[in-house]
Design a protein around this motif. Sequence first.
Motif, PDB file in Angstrom:
ATOM      1  N   GLN A 111       0.824  -1.202   0.000  1.00 51.84           N
ATOM      2  CA  GLN A 111       0.000   0.000   0.000  1.00 51.84           C
ATOM      3  C   GLN A 111       0.866   1.262   0.000  1.00 51.84           C
ATOM      4  O   GLN A 111       1.663   1.480   0.908  1.00 51.84           O
ATOM      5  CB  GLN A 111      -0.935  -0.017   1.212  1.00 51.84           C
ATOM      6  N   ALA A 112       0.692   2.064  -1.037  1.00 56.19           N
ATOM      7  CA  ALA A 112       1.481   3.283  -1.196  1.00 56.19           C
ATOM      8  C   ALA A 112       0.605   4.518  -1.061  1.00 56.19           C
ATOM      9  O   ALA A 112      -0.613   4.477  -1.268  1.00 56.19           O
ATOM     10  CB  ALA A 112       2.189   3.285  -2.547  1.00 56.19           C
ATOM     11  N   ALA A 113       1.249   5.606  -0.715  1.00 55.38           N
ATOM     12  CA  ALA A 113       0.560   6.892  -0.569  1.00 55.38           C
ATOM     13  C   ALA A 113       1.316   7.966  -1.335  1.00 55.38           C
ATOM     14  O   ALA A 113       2.499   7.797  -1.655  1.00 55.38           O
ATOM     15  CB  ALA A 113       0.461   7.278   0.908  1.00 55.38           C
ATOM     16  N   CYS A 114       0.637   9.052  -1.630  1.00 57.14           N
ATOM     17  CA  CYS A 114       1.297  10.183  -2.285  1.00 57.14           C
ATOM     18  C   CYS A 114       0.561  11.468  -1.939  1.00 57.14           C
ATOM     19  O   CYS A 114      -0.655  11.480  -1.747  1.00 57.14           O
ATOM     20  CB  CYS A 114       1.355   9.999  -3.796  1.00 57.14           C
ATOM     21  N   VAL A 115       1.325  12.539  -1.838  1.00 60.84           N
ATOM     22  CA  VAL A 115       0.750  13.873  -1.652  1.00 60.84           C
ATOM     23  C   VAL A 115       0.456  14.427  -3.031  1.00 60.84           C
ATOM     24  O   VAL A 115       1.314  14.401  -3.926  1.00 60.84           O
ATOM     25  CB  VAL A 115       1.726  14.799  -0.898  1.00 60.84           C
TER      26      VAL A 115
END
Length: 244
Positions: A208-212
């Motif tokens: 699971q990845a996140a990004c702004v």
Amino acid sequence: MKRICSLMLAFCLLIPTGAFAADLFIAQAANFTPVMKEIIPAFEKATGLKAQATYASTGKLYGQIINDAPFDILMAADERRPNKLFADGLAEKPFVYAKGQVVLWSNDKNFCGDDWKATVVNDAVKRVSVANTETAPYGTSSMKAMQAAGLWDKVQPKLVYGQSISQAFQFASTGSADVGFCAYSSVFTEVGKKGCFTVVDEAPPVIQAACVLKSAPHADAAAKFVKFLASPEVQAMKLKYGYK
């Protein structure tokens, strides 16, 4: 004009009441809901900022973002969508915030054994819930497990599809399905503890990845949240719900 109105209506339906008073808008993949409901109060206490999360499948959230929904951060259940936003110049460089696992969960302890494969083909199991295999990464992982075990064609007639992994768990926990392919995190909830589960080892881990987002209305708050995610306090919360 009709398209603009439709997009505005869709976004208003997706964003909870009161969200527009927040200092930070988070688009959160549904599997991480139990953890995020602990992270947000801790973040608010530590920073004095008000955060609001919208929980849905990664695919649905991604669709809202590319249609200009004013989120600050995407917390996805895969790496593909954050990487796509980055490649398209819509987000900062993604980072991995959690690794999840698929389990087969049931309210009925008769349907929990050492072999999930035997359970899903059991004649007594009439309905098997699973998240959308196209838009929800946990659904995709569940499908790959069934395919790897050579059971996809046999189980397909039993499948009941949820739009998110949370809805797949809801179907299993309310009896709409006899068993369900669910996120490991659901096992640690109050409802999850009342049932039983088997780890689906054949299911690929869900990275699971996140990004702004570059269009983030609250970039400073987003940066503080990203920093908070790396804190020992949040690491302990993730471990509590079975995430690595």
